[in-house]
Design a protein around this motif. Structure first.
Motif, PDB file in Angstrom:
ATOM      1  N   GLU A  22      -5.393  -1.477 -17.555  1.00 59.73           N
ATOM      2  CA  GLU A  22      -5.834  -0.252 -18.199  1.00 59.73           C
ATOM      3  C   GLU A  22      -5.090   0.015 -19.497  1.00 59.73           C
ATOM      4  O   GLU A  22      -5.673   0.408 -20.509  1.00 59.73           O
ATOM      5  CB  GLU A  22      -5.654   0.919 -17.234  1.00 59.73           C
ATOM      6  CG  GLU A  22      -6.283   2.204 -17.726  1.00 59.73           C
ATOM      7  CD  GLU A  22      -7.790   2.092 -17.901  1.00 59.73           C
ATOM      8  OE1 GLU A  22      -8.313   2.701 -18.856  1.00 59.73           O
ATOM      9  OE2 GLU A  22      -8.426   1.376 -17.114  1.00 59.73           O
ATOM     10  N   LYS A  30       0.830  -1.210   0.000  1.00 60.18           N
ATOM     11  CA  LYS A  30       0.000   0.000   0.000  1.00 60.18           C
ATOM     12  C   LYS A  30       0.861   1.256   0.000  1.00 60.18           C
ATOM     13  O   LYS A  30       0.498   2.269  -0.604  1.00 60.18           O
ATOM     14  CB  LYS A  30      -0.935  -0.008   1.205  1.00 60.18           C
ATOM     15  CG  LYS A  30      -2.112  -0.967   1.059  1.00 60.18           C
ATOM     16  CD  LYS A  30      -3.043  -0.893   2.256  1.00 60.18           C
ATOM     17  CE  LYS A  30      -4.263  -1.785   2.041  1.00 60.18           C
ATOM     18  NZ  LYS A  30      -5.198  -1.735   3.193  1.00 60.18           N
ATOM     19  N   GLU A  31       2.015   1.176   0.662  1.00 62.59           N
ATOM     20  CA  GLU A  31       2.932   2.314   0.656  1.00 62.59           C
ATOM     21  C   GLU A  31       3.594   2.474  -0.710  1.00 62.59           C
ATOM     22  O   GLU A  31       3.796   3.595  -1.185  1.00 62.59           O
ATOM     23  CB  GLU A  31       3.996   2.125   1.739  1.00 62.59           C
ATOM     24  CG  GLU A  31       3.449   2.204   3.159  1.00 62.59           C
ATOM     25  CD  GLU A  31       4.516   1.900   4.196  1.00 62.59           C
ATOM     26  OE1 GLU A  31       5.644   1.527   3.791  1.00 62.59           O
ATOM     27  OE2 GLU A  31       4.222   2.022   5.396  1.00 62.59           O
ATOM     28  N   TYR A  51       2.426   1.224  -3.678  1.00 62.90           N
ATOM     29  CA  TYR A  51       1.441   1.423  -4.748  1.00 62.90           C
ATOM     30  C   TYR A  51       0.209   2.117  -4.167  1.00 62.90           C
ATOM     31  O   TYR A  51      -0.857   1.495  -3.983  1.00 62.90           O
ATOM     32  CB  TYR A  51       1.034   0.069  -5.355  1.00 62.90           C
ATOM     33  CG  TYR A  51       2.175  -0.700  -5.969  1.00 62.90           C
ATOM     34  CD1 TYR A  51       2.574  -0.482  -7.282  1.00 62.90           C
ATOM     35  CD2 TYR A  51       2.866  -1.664  -5.230  1.00 62.90           C
ATOM     36  CE1 TYR A  51       3.610  -1.199  -7.852  1.00 62.90           C
ATOM     37  CE2 TYR A  51       3.910  -2.385  -5.786  1.00 62.90           C
ATOM     38  CZ  TYR A  51       4.283  -2.151  -7.097  1.00 62.90           C
ATOM     39  OH  TYR A  51       5.323  -2.865  -7.642  1.00 62.90           O
ATOM     40  N   PRO A  52       0.327   3.410  -3.866  1.00 58.83           N
ATOM     41  CA  PRO A  52      -0.787   4.122  -3.211  1.00 58.83           C
ATOM     42  C   PRO A  52      -2.041   4.217  -4.076  1.00 58.83           C
ATOM     43  O   PRO A  52      -3.142   4.380  -3.543  1.00 58.83           O
ATOM     44  CB  PRO A  52      -0.187   5.513  -2.939  1.00 58.83           C
ATOM     45  CG  PRO A  52       0.928   5.657  -3.925  1.00 58.83           C
ATOM     46  CD  PRO A  52       1.495   4.290  -4.096  1.00 58.83           C
ATOM     47  N   LYS A  53      -1.893   4.125  -5.401  1.00 55.09           N
ATOM     48  CA  LYS A  53      -3.050   4.237  -6.286  1.00 55.09           C
ATOM     49  C   LYS A  53      -3.713   2.892  -6.573  1.00 55.09           C
ATOM     50  O   LYS A  53      -4.753   2.840  -7.212  1.00 55.09           O
ATOM     51  CB  LYS A  53      -2.634   4.886  -7.607  1.00 55.09           C
ATOM     52  CG  LYS A  53      -2.156   6.331  -7.462  1.00 55.09           C
ATOM     53  CD  LYS A  53      -1.827   6.930  -8.826  1.00 55.09           C
ATOM     54  CE  LYS A  53      -1.375   8.378  -8.680  1.00 55.09           C
ATOM     55  NZ  LYS A  53      -1.059   8.983 -10.001  1.00 55.09           N
ATOM     56  N   GLU A  54      -3.084   1.809  -6.106  1.00 56.78           N
ATOM     57  CA  GLU A  54      -3.622   0.476  -6.345  1.00 56.78           C
ATOM     58  C   GLU A  54      -4.482   0.019  -5.163  1.00 56.78           C
ATOM     59  O   GLU A  54      -4.244   0.405  -4.021  1.00 56.78           O
ATOM     60  CB  GLU A  54      -2.490  -0.533  -6.562  1.00 56.78           C
ATOM     61  CG  GLU A  54      -1.632  -0.256  -7.775  1.00 56.78           C
ATOM     62  CD  GLU A  54      -2.310  -0.652  -9.064  1.00 56.78           C
ATOM     63  OE1 GLU A  54      -3.347  -1.342  -9.010  1.00 56.78           O
ATOM     64  OE2 GLU A  54      -1.818  -0.255 -10.138  1.00 56.78           O
ATOM     65  N   GLU A  55      -5.479  -0.797  -5.482  1.00 58.44           N
ATOM     66  CA  GLU A  55      -6.293  -1.397  -4.426  1.00 58.44           C
ATOM     67  C   GLU A  55      -5.645  -2.711  -4.014  1.00 58.44           C
ATOM     68  O   GLU A  55      -5.653  -3.682  -4.772  1.00 58.44           O
ATOM     69  CB  GLU A  55      -7.722  -1.635  -4.933  1.00 58.44           C
ATOM     70  CG  GLU A  55      -8.649  -2.197  -3.869  1.00 58.44           C
ATOM     71  CD  GLU A  55     -10.069  -2.391  -4.384  1.00 58.44           C
ATOM     72  OE1 GLU A  55     -10.856  -3.035  -3.666  1.00 58.44           O
ATOM     73  OE2 GLU A  55     -10.362  -1.921  -5.492  1.00 58.44           O
TER      74      GLU A  55
END
Length: 392
Positions: free
Chosen positions: A313, A61-62, A64-68
């Motif tokens: 994407e 999460k740190e 890849y802040p834009k990934e879920e």
């Protein structure tokens, strides 16, 4: 066996190879391959470092802040793929997965390299150009639907066509086999079926061991040998114009058979050799499945799957491009039916129907009877195949 954020996993033996856009994970024990993005590879690396799933999720999460990030879901997917050997030190019961024994190791890689190297690739490309020139400069060489009908009796025509098709397909598949052996890869020749026709297929699953840039030759190897077949069939008709009628007729049948197979290769709505080249060049895998989902969204009346393939994407534009080629392939297939298959069927029916008028003591009668039985069996299998496909 429950997987929690405090769980520590142990994976089975895997090998990771970087692709153009993502990564390929190989299960060494089973020989199966899976495509994964960078975030999944980072997760696997941390799992192999014996970190807990909670710590892995926090780290991802740190990074890849834009990934879920849902590490529990990812661990569940790994478990479903049978890539987890232990959970918190407790062994996971896995079904025994054995690699299928592949053959043709008796073919030396040097023999494969003789047929597939930098010089021969140029040679096959030259044959492709020469074949086009021959067809353009000699319009009479272009295949015609009547080339199928060499003999007066349909049974002999069908037997001859089956023998010619078997030989040319066998040569096509040996192109793939020799290309595989040129890279010291093992493979096998499988027998499959499409409706009532027996087909041969080369197992090419081990091509994933090669870098992406080296795979296209293996995918195109069958087409390279098709160019050789087509060249000899065309040149034979040019040189031996006054030769045996049967010989020239068989050469015309070879041209017809090879030409149709080449057109089919361009129908990349099916997983043809050119489809795999398209996938490999773009680096977008599962193109067909993803494109089918996109097409079903364009046409709501088409039945859609409840679950869809995961589409990254950056792949959406390439899937759209492939969808266009998908439609072109459908048009090519319809063209084959209009130009070759339907006229062949009508011509065969027109020729055989009079045989029934000659009575059961004549050869034309039994020729017509056998041909009719073959057609009925073919149509029954076709309807069965459609019913089975669309009822699932």
């Amino acid at each position: 066996m429950e997987i929690t954020l405090s769980s520590i996993l142990t994976l089975v033996t895997i090998e990771i190879r970087e692709e153009k856009k993502h990564y390929i994970v190989e299960d060494i024990n089973s020989g199966e391959y899976y495509e994964m993005p960078k975030i999944c590879i980072d997760a696997i690396t941390l799992i192999n470092n014996r970190e807990s799933l909670g710590d892995i999720e926090k780290h991802l999460k740190e990074k890849y802040p834009k990934e879920e990030v849902e590490i529990i879901d990812f661990a569940g997917q790994l478990l479903q793929l049978q890539l987890i050997a232990e959970i918190d030190g407790v062994k996971v019961t896995l079904p025994e997965k054995k690699k299928e024994q592949l053959g043709f190791q008796w073919i030396s890689p040097k023999l494969g390299e003789f047929f597939f190297n930098k010089l021969t690739i140029i040679f096959y490309l030259g044959l492709f150009i020469v074949n086009i020139v021959l067809l353009v400069s000699h319009p009479s060489l272009f295949p015609h639907y009547k080339d199928l009908f060499i003999f007066d009796y349909m049974v002999l025509n069908i037997i001859t066509w089956l023998l010619v098709t078997f030989c040319t397909v066998l040569i096509h598949e040996f192109g793939h086999i020799l290309a595989m052996r040129a890279n010291n890869l093992i493979t096998r020749l499988e027998v499959g079926h499409r409706l009532i026709l027996v087909v041969l297929e080369t197992d090419m699953s081990s091509v994933w061991k090669l870098p992406s840039k080296n795979r296209n030759v293996l995918y195109l190897a069958g087409l390279c040998f098709d160019m050789v077949i087509l060249f000899f069939a065309l040149v034979s008709q040019v040189i031996f114009t006054n030769g045996s009628g049967i010989f020239l007729s068989i050469m015309s049948l070879v041209v017809l058979d090879t030409f149709i197979r080449l057109v089919y290769q361009c129908c990349i709505y099916m997983k043809t050799d050119l489809y795999y080249v398209f996938e490999n060049v773009t680096g977008c895998y599962n193109l067909m499945e993803n494109a089918q989902q996109m097409i079903k969204r364009w046409f709501p009346f088409l039945k859609s799957q409840k679950t869809e393939e995961v589409v990254f994407e950056e792949e959406r534009r390439m899937i759209f491009t492939y969808s266009i080629f998908y439609f072109i392939g459908v048009v090519l297939t319809l063209s084959l039916y209009v130009v070759f298959y339907v006229p062949q069927l009508l011509f065969a029916v027109k020729r055989t129907i009079p045989g029934y008028l000659e009575g059961p003591t004549s050869l034309p009668f039994w020729d017509a009877t056998l041909f009719t039985m073959q057609m009925l069996i073919g149509f029954l299998l076709l309807f069965y195949s459609w019913r089975k496909k669309y009822s699932q």
